[in-house]
Structure formats: C-alpha cells, structure tokens
Scaffold this active site. Structure first.
Site, PDB file in Angstrom:
ATOM      1  N   HIS A  23       5.806   6.097  -1.823  1.00 51.73           N
ATOM      2  CA  HIS A  23       6.323   4.796  -2.238  1.00 51.73           C
ATOM      3  C   HIS A  23       5.408   3.697  -1.702  1.00 51.73           C
ATOM      4  O   HIS A  23       4.625   3.924  -0.775  1.00 51.73           O
ATOM      5  CB  HIS A  23       7.750   4.580  -1.713  1.00 51.73           C
ATOM      6  CG  HIS A  23       7.829   4.565  -0.217  1.00 51.73           C
ATOM      7  ND1 HIS A  23       7.986   5.714   0.531  1.00 51.73           N
ATOM      8  CD2 HIS A  23       7.752   3.533   0.687  1.00 51.73           C
ATOM      9  CE1 HIS A  23       8.014   5.408   1.809  1.00 51.73           C
ATOM     10  NE2 HIS A  23       7.870   4.082   1.939  1.00 51.73           N
TER      11      HIS A  23
ATOM     12  N   THR B  64       1.515   4.610   1.838  1.00 51.22           N
ATOM     13  CA  THR B  64       1.222   5.364   3.063  1.00 51.22           C
ATOM     14  C   THR B  64       1.089   6.835   2.679  1.00 51.22           C
ATOM     15  O   THR B  64       2.076   7.514   2.394  1.00 51.22           O
ATOM     16  CB  THR B  64       2.337   5.187   4.104  1.00 51.22           C
ATOM     17  OG1 THR B  64       2.427   3.797   4.454  1.00 51.22           O
ATOM     18  CG2 THR B  64       2.039   5.993   5.362  1.00 51.22           C
TER      19      THR B  64
ATOM     20  N   HIS C  54       0.848  -1.199   0.000  1.00 47.48           N
ATOM     21  CA  HIS C  54       0.000   0.000   0.000  1.00 47.48           C
ATOM     22  C   HIS C  54       0.886   1.252   0.000  1.00 47.48           C
ATOM     23  O   HIS C  54       2.060   1.199   0.364  1.00 47.48           O
ATOM     24  CB  HIS C  54      -0.908   0.020   1.245  1.00 47.48           C
ATOM     25  CG  HIS C  54      -0.144   0.134   2.523  1.00 47.48           C
ATOM     26  ND1 HIS C  54       0.373  -0.976   3.180  1.00 47.48           N
ATOM     27  CD2 HIS C  54       0.225   1.219   3.268  1.00 47.48           C
ATOM     28  CE1 HIS C  54       1.015  -0.585   4.260  1.00 47.48           C
ATOM     29  NE2 HIS C  54       0.945   0.747   4.340  1.00 47.48           N
TER      30      HIS C  54
ATOM     31  N   THR D 282       5.859  -0.118  -0.139  1.00 43.53           N
ATOM     32  CA  THR D 282       6.818  -1.114   0.348  1.00 43.53           C
ATOM     33  C   THR D 282       6.447  -2.484  -0.215  1.00 43.53           C
ATOM     34  O   THR D 282       5.306  -2.938  -0.076  1.00 43.53           O
ATOM     35  CB  THR D 282       6.822  -1.159   1.880  1.00 43.53           C
ATOM     36  OG1 THR D 282       7.192   0.148   2.371  1.00 43.53           O
ATOM     37  CG2 THR D 282       7.831  -2.180   2.388  1.00 43.53           C
TER      38      THR D 282
END
EC number: 3.1.4.-
Length: 835
Positions: free
Chosen positions: A797, A720, A718, A799
């Site tokens: 970004h 953030t 996802h 992860t």
C-alpha cells in the site's frame, strides 16, 4: 485417473472423459502437471509427448500410448495397473461376468467339483498367473492381460462360516458390482512381484514383516528373504486346551483337500527357507493327484518327487507305487518331506477303520522320525489323527482348512524338534485343537521385534499399524531404519482419532508429521508404485483403509519432481471450485482473507499464500502421494533436484501463510486432523527454515512513483517494499541484492484502483503487481541470512494521509516508478537507484 495418448482425435464421446491437447508453449513437466489436475477420470491426450507420459507414469498415474481403437475401447471401460518399464497392462476388468463365468488363476480349483455349486449356467475359467492366459484375447501394441479373478471370493468362502457356496458367490458378485473397486488390493500382487524382484537384485539381505496367504506364491522364488510372522502353534501350546470330542463339521461344499495339501507343503517350504535360505527338493508321499503343483511351478522352478499308486501329473519324478519305511534311504538331504498316507475307508467297519487310521498314523510318525534321524537340512510335515500320542513339545501343529473338520491334523518337525522332549497329548486335547483352530497363514515364522537392522532392507506392508504393536516403537523404527519400505495406516479421520477399527482389529493412525525422517519418501500407494516402475488408473478412496508408504534409503529421494511429486495436487481443489463452491476463485479468496489481506483484486494471479502447501494440507486425504515434508526440507536445504517445468520457489513465509489458511479452513470444517496437521507442518517449516522477522525494523525499502492518482498530504507518498532489521555492516549485502533485482523491480506492472483506511487515521491506496517480486527478493535476503519482512502478512500500500478519509475508487491505473531506495527508519537514505 488414466491418460490415454492419441495422435488423432476420436469422434465418439465417452462418459467422464476430457480431451487435453499438448501445449507446445509449455515443457513436458508443465503439460504433465496440467493433465494431472484435470478432474475427469479418463483423459484423451492429443499430440502427446512421450516424455510427458513418462513423467505421469513415474508419478503413479497410468499413461499409455494408444495405437488402435480396440485399445482405446478396452482401456477406457475398466481400471488397470500398468508396468511402464516392461509395457504390460494388467486389467482389473470383471466384464467376463457377462459370459456367465467366474475366473481363477489357481489351477487346482479347476480340478474340483466347484462348478456343481456355481450360479445356474455359469462356468469356471482358469486364466493363469495374473491372467497370463488371457493375453491372446488382446492383439494390442502393448502386452495386455486381464488379472481380474474371483479367487479372493473363493478363498474368503473357504475361511468363512458359510457353507452354501452359490449364495456366497452371488452375494460377492453383487457387492463387486455395487461398491468401489478395491484397486490397491487388486494391483497388489503385481506390485509385490515387481517389488521383491527389484529389492532382491539390489539388496543382499531383505527382511519381510507380516506376509499373509496372498503372498504365498510371491516368495516361492525368494528363499533368501527372511520372513517374520505371528509364530507357530506348538505342541506344548495344547496344555491350555480342555478335552473335547469329534465334531465332524463340513467347511466347504466342494472338495478343498488339494488346497489343504498345498498349504501344508508351502508352510513346510517357508519354514525350510527360514532356516536354510535355499530351495529344497520336495518329496511327497500319498497326496496324489496334487494338481496344485502346477500352480507352484508358475512361480518357481522347485523340483517335486512323489510316491503314490495314483498318477501325479505335474511331479518332476513320480513313482507310481507305495512308499515303505525302508524307502526313506532314497531321500536326499536338503529336502522337505510331506507324508499324507491314508487308506480310503470304502465299506470298512467304522471301528476297523479307526484302528487302521491309528496304525497308519503311527507308521507315518516312524517314517518322519527315520527321515529326520540322518542327514542334514530336512523338515517333515506328516499327517496325523486325533489319538493318544507322545509328540515333541517344539513340533508345530497345522490345521489348514479342508473339506470337513474330522480327526485330521498335521505335524511339522525339523531335525532338532524330532530329538526334543516329548509330551503325552490325550486324544481329547487334539480334538479340542482340531475343532477350534484353523491355521490361517502359511507363514508361521517368529514375530518381528521392533528394532532397527543395520545391514538389512526391511519391508513391512500393512503389518505394523496393529495396536498390538507399541506405537512409539513403530515410529522409532521408521525414524531410524536406514533401508526400508514400511507402511502405516494414515489418519484420514476428521476427529484426529489415534486408532481406528478395521474388521476385527484396531490400527494406530499416523500423519507424515509423526515421523522425523530427512532421507525418506513418505507417499501413497500410487506414489510408491511409480517409484517401482508401475502406475495405476484409480487412486485409493480418500476415506478408505489407506496407508502411508515410507521409503528409506532410496536413490530417488532428491528427484523431487520425478517421484512422489506435486502431480494432481490441485485436482480435488478443481473438483470443488468448479462444481460446488461459490466461485472458482474461492481458494484464492479464502487464502488471502484468512491472512487478513483484503485486497482481492487479481487474487488469482497475485496470491501471497503457497497454493501447493495449502492444497496438500486441506486435501491431504485425496492426494498424499505428494511428499510435502520432503518438498519443504529439500527446498530449505537447497538440495532439490529439479529436472524440468516452470518451477517457482516459494519464500518460506508463503509456506507459513499457507499453514495459517489451512488452519482456518480446518476450523470452519471442524476437521480436527487437518488442524493438527497444519500446526505440525508450520512447526516443521520453522524447524528447517531459520526464519527471522523484522518486527522491530531499522531500515526499509521504499518505492517512489512518478504519478499518484489520489490526493495526499504526506510529504512523499511511497510504497514500503519491505522492512529490514540489519546492522550497518550488512548494508553492502543488501545493496548488492537490490542491484541484482534492479531490472525486475523496475519492470513490475504496478497498478492501483482504490483507497481505504488501513487502520484508524491511516489512509492508504492499494497496490497490485508487486508480490511475486517481493517474495523473490525475500528469498534472496533469506539465503544471505538478512532479516527481511515482518511476521504479519505483507500488504502492499501507499500511505496518503494520517487522517480519516472516504474511500475512493478509480479505474485501474498503472503507476510508474521514479526511484527505489534503502532508507534508515527516521534516518537518511543510504542507497537509491532509478530506472
């Protein structure tokens, strides 16, 4: 820059010229902003909007409608000041040198023998007040006159040690042809006239600090304006002098006796204004022909009554006769008297001549004393000669330049002076005064004490930066004076010099951050012009003798996009990026890299640093008409009045990022001044914004995607979309904001194109297309006092893995949002929404 508005394009090509066609898809403010950031000096603006021209002129950028080719040719070849309220163009055009002429707007000069000392085949031309007599040269749709003259060079010659006028004027013309035009000085008379007329109408009490001779005509029609200068030279001050003999030094090749007389009368007049605040009758005895009266009458309706056997053509009432002491009873109250009686020597023996001069000096003094002995509101200026005399200790001594330094000086007295204690002054002491003193200013009023005035409007143009003034007192005055226009020398050095030399003096230097003003506009000369109905075609040189113009108590303060606005803020950046730099994207790249954001894909459209603030800091020398502190403050308080334009409100953190980038830029350039300025602006941002950081977060906003084009081994990859530090009671407020932004969140054009190691054992995919929405939501949270975002830059970004992996590059791929949720860190989801 100058903007020349045309309805049709022209076939001819001009140097340093660019064509801009009005973009109908953008409003007038956006068009004005785009025009202001073009890099050429001349802009031909096609299919123009009158509103856009108004916006540019209010910003101090000269923008004029052109109806004829003659108008275009005239304005494109020279610089000018434009009165956009009255539609008058004041050219600063020295092409008249090609007619073998120099010009003056002082009539008295034309009555001298100056032409005997001009360059061979040259002539002197009188052009009237600010070139008013040249209007007939221009049959234009707007009023046009050429205000360029050589008076600055002529007056400089008079006060210089040079005697050869031809060599002096030749040198000055060559200098004028090879150096940058001192545009601020040339337009200053136009500005001063406009400024003081405006302020006198709008304010009952106006105080002016530090006027010089350049303003001696400006204030003739403003007797109520209180002047402060460097004070007079008093009779009692001669006690410091040693005795000397007659010197007999020639100051000027051509006769400047009329100039001396004019300065004496104007000095007396301004002393009268200082005491009585009204216009007097001007009586003059023995100074025919006084052609300079014509000059004074171009600026004022002063009345002159004169006595002399010779004609005085411009006097209102001339008595072609001698004046005797019994005639004093004919002189009225509310007046000044100038006594310039001196019989010509002719063939008289020197000793006999000297006796006559001393006798006439005594007679002149008797006339002066008798004039001052009765009535009220009187000041007298009387011609004197060096001789043993008893004089009132508080009387003022004047020694304005004249053709030759001989035995002559002048004494100025009011009624109180004439009754004061008298002191014996030896002839040798008076020669010492005459030989060593030139009165350089017609304004000899008392110095200003650096303290605030409650009911007055203070004007101090180029008067307070001198290091004779206490710097802290200057800052305190500017911070606390409610109504004022004050200038101080800008610190445009690169080593953050506290003071700089100019001619034979030193000035303190200042940055906008030196002042704590929340109701003042801090701008440049051209920014100030725009506020007072003027604009200019050429900005000041970035490393010249430049000043900050600080306006307090102006009703324009909240009009953020109309005055002292962001016009031209990117102009210097464009000049560099499109000519010298490694890439036209250099500014975007540097701003991201200096904040440790290494994803440069789309950096020119998705940048997390305020370009406005960054450019305003690193290129402040080139454009400080933009009042950065005011811009920050009004946004922080939500009080900015925005009339138009595509206006993007920055999140406060974007401003902080800009300061950090500017600081990095300054270090690389070894620019100590920008380094300090950036630090102080960052401190100011933190002062006016209550920024809090979620560096110890307890909630985050997550964005889950329908498709992830990479391999991953985390449970739910996802984005953030920011972290929060909030109490449970604040959850409903957070959810309300997320719901408000639902459409914009799901409408984001999110893409990814590569993976990288964010840190050791944190493998992520880049995300583009979310920063604009992120900062809008940041602002929404900030306004509700919800702590959102960390102190380090937000780098979007996803992860993918908590292990070391190799970088993967793919074609730019669009990501589709599945859901957006609010979750407690190491806890449960408290809210989610789907598209």
């Amino acid at each position: 820059m100058k903007v020349l508005a045309l309805r049709h394009s022209v076939a001819q090509v001009y140097a340093d010229t660019q064509v801009y066609t009005h973009d109908d898809s953008k409003d007038e403010y956006e068009n004005a902003f785009l025009i202001s950031n073009l890099t050429t000096h001349n802009i031909l603006y096609l299919n123009y909007s009158v509103k856009t021209l108004q916006i540019l002129n209010k910003s101090g950028i000269a923008a004029i409608e052109i109806q004829k080719m003659d108008e275009l040719f005239t304005l494109i070849r020279c610089n000018f000041t434009y009165d956009y309220i009255d539609d008058v163009v004041y050219l600063h055009d020295y092409s008249y040198y090609t007619n073998n002429e120099i010009r003056t707007d002082q009539h008295w000069i034309t009555k001298t023998n100056i032409e005997d000392y001009l360059l061979p085949g040259w002539k002197l031309t009188y052009v009237g007040y600010n070139g008013s007599d040249t209007r007939g040269h221009y049959n234009f749709s707007f009023r046009c006159q050429n205000a360029a003259t050589d008076d600055d060079a002529i007056i400089e010659y008079i006060y210089s040690d040079e005697l050869d006028f031809q060599s002096f004027i030749l040198k000055k013309i060559k200098e004028r042809m090879t150096t940058s035009l001192p545009i601020a000085r040339l337009s200053n008379r136009v500005f001063r006239d406009k400024l003081f007329k405006t302020l006198s109408v709008n304010h009952d009490k106006v105080v002016n600090i530090g006027p010089r001779n350049e303003s001696m005509f400006t204030f003739l029609d403003h007797p109520s304006i209180k002047q402060f200068s460097n004070g007079p030279y008093l009779v009692k001050d001669t006690i410091k002098l040693k005795q000397e003999r007659w010197l007999g030094k020639r100051l000027s090749q051509f006769d400047i006796g009329q100039y001396k007389n004019m300065l004496n009368v104007l000095t007396t007049l301004y002393q009268y204004y200082d005491i009585y605040h009204e216009k007097p009758i001007v009586y003059m005895i023995g100074s025919a022909p006084s052609y300079w009266i014509y000059d004074v009458k171009q600026y004022s309706d002063l009345k002159f009554e004169t006595w002399d056997p010779l004609d005085t053509p411009y006097s209102n009432l001339h008595h072609k006769e001698l004046f005797y002491i019994n005639d004093v009873q004919r002189l009225k109250d509310n007046s000044i008297l100038y006594i310039d009686i001196r019989t010509d020597r002719g063939t008289m023996d020197w000793k006999e001549w000297r006796k006559m001069v001393e006798r006439q000096t005594t007679d002149n003094l008797h006339i002066a004393y008798k004039y001052l002995s009765t009535g009220k509101a009187k000041i007298c200026c009387v011609k004197m000669t060096a001789m043993d005399l008893e004089l009132p200790i508080s009387a003022k001594l004047l020694h304005h330049p004249t053709t030759e330094i001989r035995s002559e000086f002048y004494l100025m007295m009011d009624i109180w002076d004439s009754k004061n204690i008298k002191r014996f002054i030896p002839k040798g002491v008076l020669y010492s005064y005459i030989n060593n003193t030139i009165t350089e200013n017609v304004f000899i009023q008392q110095p200003f004490k650096l303290k605030t005035l409650k009911n007055e409007y203070i004007i101090a143009l180029y008067a307070l930066s001198n290091d004779l003034n206490n710097r802290e007192d200057v800052v305190k005055l500017i911070n606390n004076q409610k109504k004022a226009l004050i200038t101080v020398r800008i610190n445009n050095t690169f080593k953050d010099e506290p003071k700089v030399g100019f001619k034979n003096i030193y000035d303190w230097t200042f940055l906008p951050t030196d002042f704590e003003t929340n109701g003042s506009i801090i701008t440049s000369y051209d920014g100030c012009l725009g506020i007072f109905g003027l604009s200019i075609s050429l900005a000041s040189k970035p490393t010249g003798n430049n000043h900050l113009f600080i306006l307090s108590g102006t009703d324009k303060y909240f009009k953020l996009d109309q005055f002292a606005n962001h016009m031209s803020i990117s102009r210097r950046s464009h000049q560099i990026r499109f000519s010298e730099s490694a890439t036209s994207y250099s500014g975007y790249i540097f701003r991201d890299l200096s904040n440790n954001n290494f994803n440069l894909i789309g950096t020119n459209v998705e940048n997390s640093v305020s370009g406005h603030v960054y450019n305003a800091l690193i290129y402040y020398r080139y454009n400080y008409s933009f009042d950065l502190k005011r811009w920050i403050y009004l946004h922080s308080t939500g009080k900015a009045s925005i009339e138009g334009g595509k206006y993007y409100e920055h999140a406060p953190i974007e401003l902080i990022y800009a300061c950090r980038s500017a600081r990095e830029f300054a270090k690389l350039q070894d620019d100590v001044t920008v380094l300090r300025y950036s630090n102080e602006i960052e401190n100011y941002i933190n002062k006016v914004y209550s920024i809090t950081y979620a560096d110890d977060p307890n909630y985050f906003i997550g964005v889950k995607f329908k498709n992830i084009p990479y391999k991953y081994n985390v449970k739910v990859p996802h984005l953030t979309f920011g972290v929060l530090n909030i109490s449970e009671q604040m959850l409903p407020d957070v959810i309300v904001i997320l719901k408000k932004f639902k459409n914009e969140l799901f409408g984001m054009e999110i893409t990814t194109s590569y993976t990288y190691m964010l840190s050791d054992e944190v493998y992520v995919a880049n995300i583009s297309g979310v920063l604009s929405t992120y900062f809008k939501i940041y602002n929404a949270f900030y306004k509700e006092q919800i702590t959102f975002g960390q102190s380090r830059m937000f780098i979007p970004h996803v992860t993918l893995s908590f292990s070391n992996e190799k970088t993967v590059r793919i074609d730019n791929t669009k990501l589709y949002i599945d859901s957006i949720y609010l979750r407690k860190i190491k806890g449960d989801t408290v809210f989610d929404m789907t598209g």
